[in-house]
Design a protein around this motif. Structure first.
Motif, PDB file in Angstrom:
ATOM      1  N   LEU A   1       0.837  -1.203   0.000  1.00  0.00           N
ATOM      2  CA  LEU A   1       0.000   0.000   0.000  1.00  0.00           C
ATOM      3  C   LEU A   1       0.876   1.258   0.000  1.00  0.00           C
ATOM      4  O   LEU A   1       0.510   2.282   0.579  1.00  0.00           O
ATOM      5  CB  LEU A   1      -0.921  -0.009   1.225  1.00  0.00           C
ATOM      6  CG  LEU A   1      -1.919  -1.172   1.303  1.00  0.00           C
ATOM      7  CD1 LEU A   1      -2.725  -1.103   2.591  1.00  0.00           C
ATOM      8  CD2 LEU A   1      -2.846  -1.180   0.099  1.00  0.00           C
ATOM      9  N   PHE A   2       2.025   1.181  -0.672  1.00  0.00           N
ATOM     10  CA  PHE A   2       2.978   2.298  -0.644  1.00  0.00           C
ATOM     11  C   PHE A   2       2.407   3.631  -1.112  1.00  0.00           C
ATOM     12  O   PHE A   2       2.886   4.681  -0.691  1.00  0.00           O
ATOM     13  CB  PHE A   2       4.238   1.935  -1.454  1.00  0.00           C
ATOM     14  CG  PHE A   2       4.061   1.953  -2.946  1.00  0.00           C
ATOM     15  CD1 PHE A   2       4.217   3.122  -3.685  1.00  0.00           C
ATOM     16  CD2 PHE A   2       3.738   0.785  -3.635  1.00  0.00           C
ATOM     17  CE1 PHE A   2       4.050   3.136  -5.057  1.00  0.00           C
ATOM     18  CE2 PHE A   2       3.567   0.792  -5.017  1.00  0.00           C
ATOM     19  CZ  PHE A   2       3.721   1.978  -5.726  1.00  0.00           C
ATOM     20  N   PRO A   3       1.371   3.657  -2.004  1.00  0.00           N
ATOM     21  CA  PRO A   3       0.888   4.987  -2.424  1.00  0.00           C
ATOM     22  C   PRO A   3       0.080   5.729  -1.366  1.00  0.00           C
ATOM     23  O   PRO A   3      -0.221   6.907  -1.555  1.00  0.00           O
ATOM     24  CB  PRO A   3      -0.024   4.662  -3.628  1.00  0.00           C
ATOM     25  CG  PRO A   3       0.328   3.274  -4.043  1.00  0.00           C
ATOM     26  CD  PRO A   3       0.729   2.585  -2.780  1.00  0.00           C
ATOM     27  N   PHE A   4      -0.248   5.053  -0.246  1.00  0.00           N
ATOM     28  CA  PHE A   4      -1.220   5.625   0.680  1.00  0.00           C
ATOM     29  C   PHE A   4      -0.630   5.856   2.072  1.00  0.00           C
ATOM     30  O   PHE A   4       0.227   5.098   2.534  1.00  0.00           O
ATOM     31  CB  PHE A   4      -2.432   4.693   0.797  1.00  0.00           C
ATOM     32  CG  PHE A   4      -2.954   4.250  -0.533  1.00  0.00           C
ATOM     33  CD1 PHE A   4      -3.521   5.162  -1.417  1.00  0.00           C
ATOM     34  CD2 PHE A   4      -2.846   2.921  -0.942  1.00  0.00           C
ATOM     35  CE1 PHE A   4      -3.988   4.766  -2.661  1.00  0.00           C
ATOM     36  CE2 PHE A   4      -3.306   2.506  -2.184  1.00  0.00           C
ATOM     37  CZ  PHE A   4      -3.879   3.430  -3.045  1.00  0.00           C
ATOM     38  N   LYS A   5      -1.118   6.885   2.717  1.00  0.00           N
ATOM     39  CA  LYS A   5      -0.772   7.153   4.114  1.00  0.00           C
ATOM     40  C   LYS A   5      -2.037   6.901   4.934  1.00  0.00           C
ATOM     41  O   LYS A   5      -2.951   7.733   4.944  1.00  0.00           O
ATOM     42  CB  LYS A   5      -0.286   8.594   4.296  1.00  0.00           C
ATOM     43  CG  LYS A   5       0.211   8.902   5.715  1.00  0.00           C
ATOM     44  CD  LYS A   5       0.810  10.287   5.781  1.00  0.00           C
ATOM     45  CE  LYS A   5       1.355  10.594   7.174  1.00  0.00           C
ATOM     46  NZ  LYS A   5       2.407   9.649   7.580  1.00  0.00           N
ATOM     47  N   ILE A   6      -2.090   5.746   5.565  1.00  0.00           N
ATOM     48  CA  ILE A   6      -3.309   5.317   6.234  1.00  0.00           C
ATOM     49  C   ILE A   6      -3.273   5.726   7.701  1.00  0.00           C
ATOM     50  O   ILE A   6      -2.294   5.461   8.415  1.00  0.00           O
ATOM     51  CB  ILE A   6      -3.477   3.782   6.122  1.00  0.00           C
ATOM     52  CG1 ILE A   6      -3.488   3.382   4.635  1.00  0.00           C
ATOM     53  CG2 ILE A   6      -4.763   3.330   6.799  1.00  0.00           C
ATOM     54  CD1 ILE A   6      -3.561   1.882   4.410  1.00  0.00           C
ATOM     55  N   LYS A   7      -4.326   6.358   8.133  1.00  0.00           N
ATOM     56  CA  LYS A   7      -4.431   6.807   9.520  1.00  0.00           C
ATOM     57  C   LYS A   7      -4.392   5.598  10.463  1.00  0.00           C
ATOM     58  O   LYS A   7      -5.000   4.563  10.188  1.00  0.00           O
ATOM     59  CB  LYS A   7      -5.749   7.567   9.712  1.00  0.00           C
ATOM     60  CG  LYS A   7      -6.014   8.029  11.124  1.00  0.00           C
ATOM     61  CD  LYS A   7      -7.385   8.698  11.210  1.00  0.00           C
ATOM     62  CE  LYS A   7      -7.729   9.103  12.641  1.00  0.00           C
ATOM     63  NZ  LYS A   7      -9.083   9.722  12.720  1.00  0.00           N
ATOM     64  N   THR A   8      -3.671   5.730  11.559  1.00  0.00           N
ATOM     65  CA  THR A   8      -3.635   4.669  12.558  1.00  0.00           C
ATOM     66  C   THR A   8      -4.990   4.543  13.242  1.00  0.00           C
ATOM     67  O   THR A   8      -5.559   5.539  13.694  1.00  0.00           O
ATOM     68  CB  THR A   8      -2.552   4.954  13.606  1.00  0.00           C
ATOM     69  OG1 THR A   8      -1.273   5.050  12.953  1.00  0.00           O
ATOM     70  CG2 THR A   8      -2.496   3.840  14.643  1.00  0.00           C
ATOM     71  N   VAL A   9      -5.515   3.332  13.253  1.00  0.00           N
ATOM     72  CA  VAL A   9      -6.810   3.086  13.892  1.00  0.00           C
ATOM     73  C   VAL A   9      -6.683   1.895  14.833  1.00  0.00           C
ATOM     74  O   VAL A   9      -5.761   1.081  14.727  1.00  0.00           O
ATOM     75  CB  VAL A   9      -7.912   2.795  12.851  1.00  0.00           C
ATOM     76  CG1 VAL A   9      -8.166   4.004  11.966  1.00  0.00           C
ATOM     77  CG2 VAL A   9      -7.561   1.580  12.004  1.00  0.00           C
ATOM     78  N   HIS A  10      -7.609   1.798  15.772  1.00  0.00           N
ATOM     79  CA  HIS A  10      -7.648   0.652  16.673  1.00  0.00           C
ATOM     80  C   HIS A  10      -8.284  -0.545  15.969  1.00  0.00           C
ATOM     81  O   HIS A  10      -9.152  -0.376  15.100  1.00  0.00           O
ATOM     82  CB  HIS A  10      -8.446   0.985  17.930  1.00  0.00           C
ATOM     83  CG  HIS A  10      -7.810   2.047  18.784  1.00  0.00           C
ATOM     84  ND1 HIS A  10      -6.592   1.864  19.403  1.00  0.00           N
ATOM     85  CD2 HIS A  10      -8.228   3.292  19.113  1.00  0.00           C
ATOM     86  CE1 HIS A  10      -6.273   2.961  20.075  1.00  0.00           C
ATOM     87  NE2 HIS A  10      -7.253   3.846  19.909  1.00  0.00           N
ATOM     88  N   ALA A  11      -7.861  -1.712  16.355  1.00  0.00           N
ATOM     89  CA  ALA A  11      -8.414  -2.922  15.759  1.00  0.00           C
ATOM     90  C   ALA A  11      -9.925  -2.999  15.949  1.00  0.00           C
ATOM     91  O   ALA A  11     -10.656  -3.457  15.070  1.00  0.00           O
ATOM     92  CB  ALA A  11      -7.743  -4.155  16.363  1.00  0.00           C
ATOM     93  N   GLU A  12     -10.398  -2.539  17.114  1.00  0.00           N
ATOM     94  CA  GLU A  12     -11.837  -2.576  17.380  1.00  0.00           C
ATOM     95  C   GLU A  12     -12.610  -1.715  16.381  1.00  0.00           C
ATOM     96  O   GLU A  12     -13.745  -2.019  16.020  1.00  0.00           O
ATOM     97  CB  GLU A  12     -12.120  -2.104  18.806  1.00  0.00           C
ATOM     98  CG  GLU A  12     -11.618  -3.035  19.897  1.00  0.00           C
ATOM     99  CD  GLU A  12     -10.125  -2.926  20.143  1.00  0.00           C
ATOM    100  OE1 GLU A  12      -9.487  -1.992  19.577  1.00  0.00           O
ATOM    101  OE2 GLU A  12      -9.579  -3.775  20.882  1.00  0.00           O
ATOM    102  N   THR A  13     -11.988  -0.624  15.933  1.00  0.00           N
ATOM    103  CA  THR A  13     -12.626   0.243  14.936  1.00  0.00           C
ATOM    104  C   THR A  13     -12.817  -0.498  13.626  1.00  0.00           C
ATOM    105  O   THR A  13     -13.858  -0.391  12.971  1.00  0.00           O
ATOM    106  CB  THR A  13     -11.778   1.506  14.703  1.00  0.00           C
ATOM    107  OG1 THR A  13     -11.614   2.203  15.933  1.00  0.00           O
ATOM    108  CG2 THR A  13     -12.436   2.429  13.694  1.00  0.00           C
ATOM    109  N   LEU A  14     -11.812  -1.285  13.237  1.00  0.00           N
ATOM    110  CA  LEU A  14     -11.912  -2.066  12.003  1.00  0.00           C
ATOM    111  C   LEU A  14     -12.997  -3.123  12.118  1.00  0.00           C
ATOM    112  O   LEU A  14     -13.794  -3.321  11.189  1.00  0.00           O
ATOM    113  CB  LEU A  14     -10.576  -2.735  11.693  1.00  0.00           C
ATOM    114  CG  LEU A  14      -9.390  -1.830  11.386  1.00  0.00           C
ATOM    115  CD1 LEU A  14      -8.173  -2.670  11.043  1.00  0.00           C
ATOM    116  CD2 LEU A  14      -9.713  -0.879  10.250  1.00  0.00           C
ATOM    117  N   ALA A  15     -13.033  -3.812  13.247  1.00  0.00           N
ATOM    118  CA  ALA A  15     -14.035  -4.856  13.444  1.00  0.00           C
ATOM    119  C   ALA A  15     -15.441  -4.282  13.421  1.00  0.00           C
ATOM    120  O   ALA A  15     -16.378  -4.904  12.906  1.00  0.00           O
ATOM    121  CB  ALA A  15     -13.772  -5.587  14.760  1.00  0.00           C
TER     122      ALA A  15
END
Length: 252
Positions: free
Chosen positions: A213-227
């Motif tokens: 995913l080198f083209p992107f700067k992804i915001k750090t999120v908690h695993a619970e947020t993803l779930a």
């Protein structure tokens, strides 16, 4: 899934706007025949102009477009539907993220080339096509089809604007990273990235900052947020401070 990992499949130079147009045709409710005919008309003066070959480059490109947004492998159908839903609501400037993720899931070879590019950019700030080629052939085999496909994926990266030419022939640099901070989009691209890996589980940090995913700067999120954002992801606490993200098994 293992069969998909070993296939090349993505063997053409395919522009981002063609994926966008294909997704729009699918979202408009067109059937395969209409989408195919529309893409034929779209590409007739752009690819294989005047060509009569039964499986020319134009037909191969259309196969890639259709397989990505209309008829992906069965295990990717939920990802496809969720991706189309995202395209309907997120800003146009973020659409590339969704196309990148869907192509990576359907054609892991795309993600495999991206991994090598991302690693080189991280190590030295540039990526030489020859070095990418060598690393890709080490993984997929010393075949002309691998060399040709890797070259066309790299050209696609340039077309998409995620790589730029330098003054040195065959040496590329990265473009400015695209920020991603939408939780639903982050969950979706994480899911897509897992589908592009031989092992459908990974530490969260590796997914958010992985070289594919080198083209992107992804915001750090908690695993619970993803779930919470995706019913298709599972989280496992791995050690004291590391979360393992995995694809939820069917039926769970």
């Amino acid at each position: 899934m293992n069969k998909r990992m070993n296939q090349i499949g993505f063997s053409q130079r395919v522009r981002l706007e063609w994926f966008e147009q294909t997704a729009n045709l699918v979202m408009a409710g067109n059937d395969r025949t209409v989408v195919n005919e529309t893409l034929q008309n779209l590409l007739q003066d752009k690819v294989s102009v005047g060509g009569q070959a039964e499986r020319g480059n134009r037909e191969k490109i259309i196969t890639i477009l259709l397989k990505t947004w209309m008829t992906p492998p069965k295990e990717l159908e939920s990802l496809r539907i969720a991706g189309l839903d995202l395209l309907k609501r997120i800003p146009r400037k973020n659409h590339m993220v969704v196309h990148w993720g869907m192509v990576s899931a359907v054609y892991p070879f795309w993600a495999g080339v991206a991994v090598q590019v991302g690693r080189l950019l991280r190590l030295q700030g540039t990526a030489a096509a020859a070095h990418v080629q060598r690393r890709v052939r080490e993984q997929y085999g010393e075949r002309e089809t691998v060399h040709r496909a890797a070259r066309r994926v790299l050209r696609s990266f340039l077309d998409w604007g995620v790589l730029q030419e330098t003054d040195q022939k065959g040496i590329y640099k990265g473009s400015k990273e695209f920020p991603i901070d939408d939780a639903d989009l982050i969950a979706w691209i994480v899911e897509a990235s897992l589908h592009a890996r031989p092992n459908p589980s990974s530490p969260l940090h590796d997914l958010l900052s992985g070289p594919s995913l080198f083209p992107f700067k992804i915001k750090t999120v908690h695993a619970e947020t993803l779930a919470a954002a995706s019913p298709r992801l599972d989280i496992l606490r791995h050690g004291m401070d590391e979360d393992l993200v995995m694809l939820k098994e069917k039926g769970n």
